[in-house]
Design a protein around this motif. Structure first.
Motif, PDB file in Angstrom:
ATOM      1  N   ASP A   1      46.430  44.536  38.819  1.00 54.49           N
ATOM      2  CA  ASP A   1      47.079  43.347  39.385  1.00 54.49           C
ATOM      3  C   ASP A   1      48.028  43.768  40.493  1.00 54.49           C
ATOM      4  OD1 ASP A   1      46.060  41.310  37.454  1.00 54.49           O
ATOM      5  OD2 ASP A   1      47.156  42.570  36.037  1.00 54.49           O
TER       6      ASP A   1
ATOM      7  N   THR B   1      41.625  36.577  44.650  1.00 52.61           N
ATOM      8  CA  THR B   1      42.840  35.775  44.786  1.00 52.61           C
ATOM      9  C   THR B   1      42.508  34.343  44.380  1.00 52.61           C
ATOM     10  OG1 THR B   1      42.449  35.063  47.066  1.00 52.61           O
ATOM     11  CG2 THR B   1      43.501  37.225  46.751  1.00 52.61           C
ATOM     12  N   ALA B   2      43.510  33.489  44.441  1.00 52.79           N
ATOM     13  CA  ALA B   2      43.293  32.090  44.057  1.00 52.79           C
ATOM     14  C   ALA B   2      42.237  31.436  44.947  1.00 52.79           C
ATOM     15  CB  ALA B   2      44.606  31.322  44.145  1.00 52.79           C
TER      16      ALA B   2
ATOM     17  N   TYR C   1      46.909  32.704  38.974  1.00 54.40           N
ATOM     18  CA  TYR C   1      46.870  33.399  40.262  1.00 54.40           C
ATOM     19  C   TYR C   1      48.014  32.991  41.186  1.00 54.40           C
ATOM     20  CZ  TYR C   1      42.192  34.864  38.882  1.00 54.40           C
ATOM     21  OH  TYR C   1      41.129  35.422  38.206  1.00 54.40           O
TER      22      TYR C   1
ATOM     23  N   GLU D   1      43.728  40.030  41.565  1.00 55.96           N
ATOM     24  CA  GLU D   1      43.073  40.668  40.419  1.00 55.96           C
ATOM     25  C   GLU D   1      42.018  41.626  40.950  1.00 55.96           C
ATOM     26  OE1 GLU D   1      41.816  38.572  36.536  1.00 55.96           O
ATOM     27  OE2 GLU D   1      39.962  38.755  37.703  1.00 55.96           O
TER      28      GLU D   1
END
Length: 882
Positions: free
Chosen positions: A520, A547-548, A671, A681
């Motif tokens: 992370d 990522t998000a 996230y 991640e």
């Protein structure tokens, strides 16, 4: 007054006031037991094993502060016979547990969220989506017939239509070569119905796999994961125990059991820590019982005096209680390593008792009275015991300055225990023996052992050079093998694989989409996270950096076009009004009609042989359903999954464009933090279970982003810290014991003789671990530093005894070699019992300690006498010259 004089005066004082000594000891024992029972706990938090101020520990805390839901989660693993059954089980369990805010901060079924029911098709690849569209297009007549009547009655009508088509020479939609061919469908129906009528109450047809054209469900399709954050009760022995009990009880109440085809297992950090505590407790309870039996048995064999055995055992039990009381005061909460202090104390304290008891008995055998024999034992063995106690304490306490807090705690308790053992064994036995003195004489009982010792000494002395040369060659060979020893960094390997939580996580690791070995990176915002993700994703050791924004499916325009096309040819079929389920008479009629349709299919000239055979098999199975109960069973087995699968298919045809804002907060918030910080991640392209590849992964990512954290970093950096602590503790123990021996023995020759067998045993221990494939780990790394403290004791006793005798023959014929032998055997017995633990960490500590102490015994009694013969003391050399 000399040390020997002080010890003799102490022993004499205990002998003169036995009842006072025993009364005080009883009070101290009772107080210690009360302290241990009321103030001592056990923590399974492995993160507390190391110094919390280490940089990688601080980075992990920063991540957990930003994303608190990532730490200490409880994962509920639901496995079922079919995907629809797993989905229904997950929904039911979530609905039942989510309101329990007294036990859970949250309970999340992310995959079951309405967002994914509606937009799930957008997360398929474009090619996979086109394949699914083709399969469903072929199945459209099939689905259109079953949607209004998803029961055996609907199946009967569908099969009748297929038989009519074949009779007229037409190919029904399901009889072609597409993904949903009629023959395989009938064959699977026959297999499920046969299993159900054969007693398998959980057998059911997987319509989801059928509609996807799969012969068997894809990996993961029949499994669902719930994530829960348990409210921890830190005052309980198992902080997450109440939450775990609630999950299991709720699953049982809902009928989610193996008999129903559903298995519910708990894993995750909270579950593994709770079950690890039980595993360690069970293992240490077993080890304690085995140790006590082994020690008492060896005492009977070695001391051969009921009164000496009684005095030694009473001293052992009292000393253990006093050490536990001190641990309750100074430490309070034990960790997964320091729980072994009791077994270590038993193995070490009894050494002191054996040496004192055998020296006392030696005096009694020569005819000395009780007081004189106690005084002789105090003066003869007391200084050596003091030296051994201090050396062992130094070895234990050497871990205190290190960053390995878990082992430092064991070192502190055991270091105090050495002081307790020394004082107890010079206080309680004299008091007990003053009340119950051992009988004088009886030396003949040891004649056999003394003869063996004499022959051993004679053989070693006659072949001293050969023995020493052989030991040297053996040591050189072991030194060549020693670099093959390895360190296992992964704490998962220290957990009991037979516990539910570990077995579940190992099962999950078979799915490449599920891995706990992700790194992370905490970024200031989402844009910064994108930049960092791009940098690490370019590394060959990285499979992906998420990522998000990566959650949002790509190619939505084309996918929505395919979904819209599917909605056109399926929409009308899935919009029909559904009929109520058939009652018992209607079900009987439906089975008869289905049997007739299958009979026609079996004889249809247009049907292929596989379809004909499958139709005959299914018809034969249905003919066995001749009761209302069996009819209902078959209906349930063949059609129970059909309505929920069709419902989910209909919902998925309503997909629309999605953005990050549309995602469920439960997923998005993993996230994106509330303060705007973002998490990257990072997944490994290597096998993270392999220590070398995990190290490559961590080093590559941290070279690019030094602040990266996550479980691989914790594993890698924890290993480095432990190895550093080991080197530091070993150095401190060696220096401390060297200074101690130099200050007390005051002869370079004696110091070297004490260290010679110890050094050989240490090298042999590492080589043995390398040859046998026994890795060092967070638990058993204590072996070598501890070996300095424990192994040096036997050599000290022999060297000290040799200094006080005329020659090495007299020393070997005394009680000291016997005491060394039985002390080592009791220590091996106690450490060997740890090896019986079901907890791999504590078991590995027991195995390596047993090997180390066994090799130390061999080197001390096999090599040291030869060295003593080749390098006699100045007293013997002067006597020889005179």
């Amino acid at each position: 007054m000399s040390v020997a004089g002080l010890i003799a005066a102490w022993v004499e004082g205990a002998r003169r006031r036995p009842w006072l000594v025993l009364s005080v000891a009883l009070v101290l024992t009772a107080l210690s037991l009360w302290l241990a029972a009321t103030r001592m706990g056990v923590s399974t938090d492995t993160s507390a094993m190391l110094d919390p101020d280490l940089p990688f520990q601080q980075q992990d805390r920063m991540l957990k502060d930003a994303f608190p839901q990532l730490g200490g989660e409880l994962a509920v693993v639901i496995d079922a016979r079919t995907g629809a059954q797993a989905e229904a089980a997950a929904a039911a369990l979530t609905a039942a547990l989510a309101p329990r805010d007294d036990l859970f901060a949250f309970v999340q079924d992310v995959a079951g969220d309405p967002f994914f029911r509606r937009n799930g098709l957008l997360f398929l690849g474009v090619d996979d989506l086109y394949k699914l569209s083709d399969t469903l297009a072929e199945a459209q007549p099939f689905l259109g017939a079953l949607w209004p009547d998803p029961s055996l009655r609907g199946l009967a009508g569908l099969m009748g239509t297929a038989a009519d088509a074949l009779a007229e020479g037409e190919a029904p939609a399901l009889a072609g070569g597409g993904g949903l061919a009629l023959g395989p469908v009938l064959e699977r129906m026959a297999g499920v119905a046969e299993a159900r009528l054969g007693g398998d109450r959980a057998a059911r047809l997987d319509w989801q796999a059928l509609m996807r054209g799969q012969a068997v469900p894809a990996p993961g399709d029949t499994r669902r994961l719930l994530l829960a954050k348990p409210t921890l009760d830190l005052t309980a022995l198992s902080p997450a125990g109440a939450a775990m009990t609630a999950v299991r009880a709720t699953a049982q109440d809902l009928g989610l059991t193996p008999d129903a085809g559903v298995t519910v297992r708990l894993t995750g950090a909270a579950a593994m820590e709770s079950e690890e505590l039980k595993s360690v407790q069970t293992g240490m309870d077993l080890a304690g019982a085995i140790t006590f039996v082994a020690v008492v048995s060896l005492l009977i064999l070695g001391l051969r005096s009921p009164r000496l055995i009684l005095a030694t055992v009473i001293t052992l039990v009292a000393g253990l209680c006093w050490t536990a009381g001190l641990a309750a005061i100074t430490v309070g909460t034990l960790n997964m390593i320091s729980v072994a202090f009791a077994v270590l104390f038993i193995g070490l304290s009894v050494d002191f008792g054996i040496h004192f008891a055998l020296r006392y008995r030696e005096g009694r055998e020569r005819g000395a009275d009780n007081a004189a024999a106690l005084a002789e034992a105090a003066r003869g063995v007391g200084p050596a015991l003091a030296l051994c106690a201090v050396a062992a304490a130094i070895a234990f306490l050497a871990f205190l300055p290190t960053d390995y807090r878990g082992l430092a705690q064991l070192g502190l308790i055991s270091g105090m225990g050495m002081g307790v053992a020394f004082v107890a064994n010079l206080t309680l036995p004299p008091a007990i023996l003053a009340v119950l003195p051992a009988r004088p004489g009886g030396g003949g009982r040891d004649g056999g052992l003394r003869a063996v010792a004499a022959r051993l000494e004679s053989g070693l002395r006659g072949r001293a050079r050969l023995v020493v040369l052989g030991a040297l060659l053996l040591g050189l060979g072991a030194a060549a093998l020693a670099p093959g020893a390895r360190f296992d960094f992964d704490p998962l390997n220290l957990r009991d694989p037979d516990t539910e939580s570990v077995a579940a996580v190992l099962d999950l690791l078979d799915d490449p989409q599920v891995t706990p070995y992700t790194m992370d990176i905490l970024a200031a915002d989402l844009d910064a996270a994108e930049v960092l993700a791009g940098r690490v994703a370019a590394l060959p050791e990285v499979a992906s950096a998420i990522t998000a924004r990566d959650l949002v499916p790509g190619e939505q325009e084309e996918k929505l076009f395919v979904v819209g096309d599917m909605a056109l040819f399926l929409g009308a079929s899935l919009a029909q009004q559904t009929l109520p389920p058939p009652d018992a008479p209607a079900l009987r009629t439906a089975v008869l009609a289905l049997g007739e349709a299958l009979a026609r299919l079996a004889e249809a000239p247009g049907a292929d042989p596989g379809t004909q055979a499958a139709a005959r098999r299914l018809a034969a199975v249905l003919a066995r359903a001749d009761t209302p109960e069996s009819l209902a069973d078959v209906d349930q087995a063949l059609t129970a999954d059909l309505p929920p699968v069709l419902d989910r298919l209909r919902d998925s045809l309503t997909a629309g464009p999605v953005t990050l804002a549309d995602f469920p907060a439960a997923l998005r918030d993993r996230y994106l933090a509330p303060d705007g910080r973002a998490r990257v991640e990072v997944r490994s392209a290597l096998d993270a279970r392999d220590p070398a590849e995990l190290a490559r992964f961590v080093d590559a990512v941290r070279a690019e982003v030094p602040e990266a954290t996550g479980s691989p970093v914790l594993i890698r950096e924890s290993g480095r810290t432990v190895l550093g602590a080991f080197a530091e503790a070993a150095t401190l123990a060696f220096l401390g014991i060297s200074v101690l021996l130099a200050a007390t023995l005051r002869r370079v020759r004696d110091v070297l003789l004490v260290f010679a067998p110890l050094t050989l045993a240490a090298v042999l221990t590492v080589a043995t671990a390398a040859v046998l494939g026994l890795p060092f780990n967070f638990a058993n790394v204590i072996v070598l530093p501890l070996l300095f403290g424990l192994g040096v004791a036997s050599a000290i006793h022999l060297v000290q005894r040799e200094r006080g005798e005329a020659d090495v023959a007299d020393a070997m014929a005394s009680s000291t070699p016997r005491a060394v032998l039985f002390s080592a055997l009791t220590t091996i017995g106690s450490f060997g019992s740890i090896a019986a633990s079901s907890h791999p960490g504590t078991a590995s500590m027991g195995v390596l300690l047993t090997i180390a102490i066994g090799l130390t015994l061999v080197c001390t009694l096999g090599v040291l006498p030869a060295l003593l013969a080749l390098w006699p003391s100045q007293k013997r050399m002067s006597k020889a010259r005179s």
